[in-house]
Motif scaffolding. Structure first.
Motif, PDB file in Angstrom:
ATOM      1  N   UNK A 176       0.839  -1.193   0.000  1.00 35.93           N
ATOM      2  CA  UNK A 176       0.000   0.000   0.000  1.00 35.93           C
ATOM      3  C   UNK A 176       0.873   1.242   0.000  1.00 35.93           C
ATOM      4  N   UNK A 177       0.297   2.320  -0.554  1.00 38.53           N
ATOM      5  CA  UNK A 177       0.971   3.615  -0.524  1.00 38.53           C
ATOM      6  C   UNK A 177      -0.093   4.695  -0.406  1.00 38.53           C
ATOM      7  N   UNK A 178       0.249   5.862   0.199  1.00 44.11           N
ATOM      8  CA  UNK A 178      -0.739   6.944   0.331  1.00 44.11           C
ATOM      9  C   UNK A 178      -1.209   7.424  -1.027  1.00 44.11           C
ATOM     10  N   UNK A 179      -2.475   7.885  -1.095  1.00 49.30           N
ATOM     11  CA  UNK A 179      -3.032   8.387  -2.344  1.00 49.30           C
ATOM     12  C   UNK A 179      -2.417   9.696  -2.745  1.00 49.30           C
ATOM     13  N   UNK A 180      -2.674  10.106  -3.971  1.00 49.26           N
ATOM     14  CA  UNK A 180      -2.132  11.362  -4.476  1.00 49.26           C
ATOM     15  C   UNK A 180      -2.727  12.537  -3.733  1.00 49.26           C
ATOM     16  N   UNK A 181      -2.004  13.660  -3.773  1.00 42.16           N
ATOM     17  CA  UNK A 181      -2.441  14.856  -3.052  1.00 42.16           C
ATOM     18  C   UNK A 181      -3.751  15.374  -3.619  1.00 42.16           C
ATOM     19  N   UNK A 182      -4.605  15.848  -2.753  1.00 46.24           N
ATOM     20  CA  UNK A 182      -5.902  16.368  -3.191  1.00 46.24           C
ATOM     21  C   UNK A 182      -5.738  17.743  -3.799  1.00 46.24           C
ATOM     22  N   UNK A 183      -6.693  18.124  -4.669  1.00 45.03           N
ATOM     23  CA  UNK A 183      -6.592  19.380  -5.389  1.00 45.03           C
ATOM     24  C   UNK A 183      -7.150  20.558  -4.604  1.00 45.03           C
ATOM     25  N   UNK A 184      -7.802  20.307  -3.520  1.00 47.64           N
ATOM     26  CA  UNK A 184      -8.341  21.394  -2.709  1.00 47.64           C
ATOM     27  C   UNK A 184      -8.292  20.988  -1.257  1.00 47.64           C
ATOM     28  N   UNK A 185      -8.512  22.000  -0.379  1.00 46.39           N
ATOM     29  CA  UNK A 185      -8.470  21.695   1.039  1.00 46.39           C
ATOM     30  C   UNK A 185      -9.593  20.740   1.433  1.00 46.39           C
ATOM     31  N   UNK A 186     -10.782  20.950   0.840  1.00 47.19           N
ATOM     32  CA  UNK A 186     -11.896  20.064   1.149  1.00 47.19           C
ATOM     33  C   UNK A 186     -11.606  18.653   0.677  1.00 47.19           C
ATOM     34  N   UNK A 187     -11.073  18.542  -0.551  1.00 41.95           N
ATOM     35  CA  UNK A 187     -10.726  17.215  -1.059  1.00 41.95           C
ATOM     36  C   UNK A 187      -9.618  16.595  -0.236  1.00 41.95           C
ATOM     37  N   UNK A 188      -8.717  17.429   0.262  1.00 43.67           N
ATOM     38  CA  UNK A 188      -7.641  16.912   1.103  1.00 43.67           C
ATOM     39  C   UNK A 188      -8.188  16.341   2.393  1.00 43.67           C
ATOM     40  N   UNK A 189      -9.210  17.027   2.951  1.00 47.51           N
ATOM     41  CA  UNK A 189      -9.811  16.495   4.162  1.00 47.51           C
ATOM     42  C   UNK A 189     -10.535  15.190   3.903  1.00 47.51           C
ATOM     43  N   UNK A 190     -11.107  15.064   2.699  1.00 46.20           N
ATOM     44  CA  UNK A 190     -11.888  13.872   2.382  1.00 46.20           C
ATOM     45  C   UNK A 190     -11.005  12.724   1.963  1.00 46.20           C
ATOM     46  N   UNK A 191     -10.047  12.971   1.051  1.00 42.09           N
ATOM     47  CA  UNK A 191      -9.285  11.869   0.455  1.00 42.09           C
ATOM     48  C   UNK A 191      -7.787  12.057   0.517  1.00 42.09           C
ATOM     49  N   UNK A 192      -7.318  13.062   1.224  1.00 40.36           N
ATOM     50  CA  UNK A 192      -5.873  13.287   1.256  1.00 40.36           C
ATOM     51  C   UNK A 192      -5.128  12.182   1.955  1.00 40.36           C
ATOM     52  N   UNK A 193      -5.761  11.481   2.885  1.00 38.72           N
ATOM     53  CA  UNK A 193      -5.103  10.414   3.613  1.00 38.72           C
ATOM     54  C   UNK A 193      -5.521   9.031   3.128  1.00 38.72           C
TER      55      UNK A 193
END
Length: 400
Positions: free
Chosen positions: A78-95
């Motif tokens: 496993x590896x962390x997902x790609x960086x989100x394009x916005x702060x909201x997306x980062x909160x949802x899928x950044x991790x």
């Protein structure tokens, strides 16, 4: 003829003495020995090709071969997902965590590599595990048919390790054999841990390059910002003005005020020319209007129209401000990139998620003793049948 009475009969014992050997009896014994010898030689190929290998196989598998236990562990890379394009997306899928297909193949290649073997030898006592083969000369290291150098150890290591990758699910299955159940489980767990360290070590160079590039970007942006600031300062010192745009604003306000006074004077002049054409105030107003218009013209010349006007200086000043803003934004972007690179470097990039932990085998998986002996018997008998058929064809051809 008068019959003899019983008392008149004399019993005589006759003993036969063999003067010449019995030819028929000797021939029979000789023929029996010849038949026995002929039968032995006739069955000798069967004994050598079939019976002897089967007996040797039975002796090895049931008397010499050591039991080998296999521990299995299933895992995914496993590896962390790609960086989100916005702060909201980062909160949802950044991790979020995603499956790393390329890293799975790298993990498989590493587990079957010499580097992984050397890690197990240095840190986990792999040689001691191999030394527990007992009398099993085929699985002992170093064996009678294998050198004791690193290349020989590598070949021996590959006999104990197996790994399979299921591409549809991304699950890798690692199997490690040992002569004791606990050794098998310990070696499987150690190899998994070394592989995880190796995969994360692969990203060190990329992370260092990213940090180095971000630092260079920050230094370049900072230098550009300093240069732009120096240019703005030099412009202000040369022109003796802090902000030409503000000076132009004052001139525009002055022109507006003068224009207003001119309009008022013209209105007053028109009123006097209509009502009292002979008023002595008319020449004064005309002089005032002319002076105001002259002043407006001079103020406009200060704004533009000549090389000494404010327009070229305002354009130069705005260009310098634009360069300064661009340099500052580049500097801030470099700082953000540097911070992101440092966070990525501190975060573990790849890890092995265990689907099942290394198990402790209850019974040996290898060797297949009875199946191996029966297989040897079947193969030997097949070879014997082929040999017999070929020999018969050659014999028949020779007789012709």
């Amino acid at each position: 003829m008068k019959p003899l009475r019983s008392e008149e009969i004399e019993v005589q014992n006759v003993k036969l003495i063999r003067i010449v050997p019995d030819q028929e009896g000797g021939d029979a014994s000789l023929q029996a020995r010849q038949r026995s010898r002929s039968g032995f030689y006739r069955n000798l190929p069967f004994l050598i090709i079939v019976v002897l290998p089967t007996l040797l196989a039975a002796l090895y598998y049931f008397g010499i071969a050591s039991s080998r236990y296999q521990s299995e562990v299933k895992f995914v890379v496993r590896s962390p997902g790609s960086a989100a394009s916005s702060e909201l997306a980062s909160l949802v899928s950044g991790s979020s965590i995603v499956r790393a297909g390329d890293d799975a193949y790298i993990a498989k290649a590493y587990m079957l590599s010499r580097d992984a073997m050397e890690q197990l030898v240095e840190k986990d006592g792999l040689r001691a595990v191999f030394d527990k083969a007992g009398w099993d000369f085929l699985w002992r290291y170093p064996g009678p048919f294998r050198s004791s150098d690193t290349e020989g150890l590598m070949k021996h290591y590959l006999k104990f390790v197996s790994i399979a990758y299921e591409q549809s699910s991304g699950i890798l299955t690692l199997g490690f054999q040992a002569f004791e159940p606990e050794d098998a489980r310990r070696m499987a767990g150690a190899l998994l841990a070394h592989t995880e360290v190796f995969l994360n070590g692969l990203n060190v160079r990329a992370q260092n390059d990213a940090i180095k590039s971000a630092v260079a970007q920050v230094d370049d942006g900072k230098q550009r910002a300093y240069d732009a600031l120096d240019k703005v300062t030099a412009f202000r010192n040369r022109e003796n003005v802090v902000d030409p745009t503000k000076s132009s604003t004052g001139i525009v306000d002055s022109i507006s005020r003068l224009s207003l006074e001119t309009s008022n004077s013209n209105a007053r002049l028109a009123e006097l020319a209509t009502t009292t054409p002979q008023s002595p105030e008319i020449p004064t107003l005309r002089t005032r209007v002319a002076a105001l218009q002259d002043q407006i013209g001079k103020q406009r010349q200060l704004l533009g129209g000549t090389t000494a006007s404010l327009a070229p200086r305002i354009a130069e000043y705005q260009r310098l401000l634009l360069e300064q803003q661009f340099a500052e934004r580049s500097f801030m972007s470099g700082l953000a990139s540097l911070e992101s690179a440092r966070l990525d470097a501190e975060r573990q990039r790849v890890f092995l998620e265990r689907v099942t932990a290394p198990d402790l085998p209850d019974f040996p998986a290898y060797p297949y003793r009875l199946a191996s002996v029966l297989g040897t018997l079947a193969i030997s008998y097949g070879v014997f049948r082929v040999f017999k058929s070929v020999f018969k064809d050659v014999w028949d051809h020779a007789k012709k």
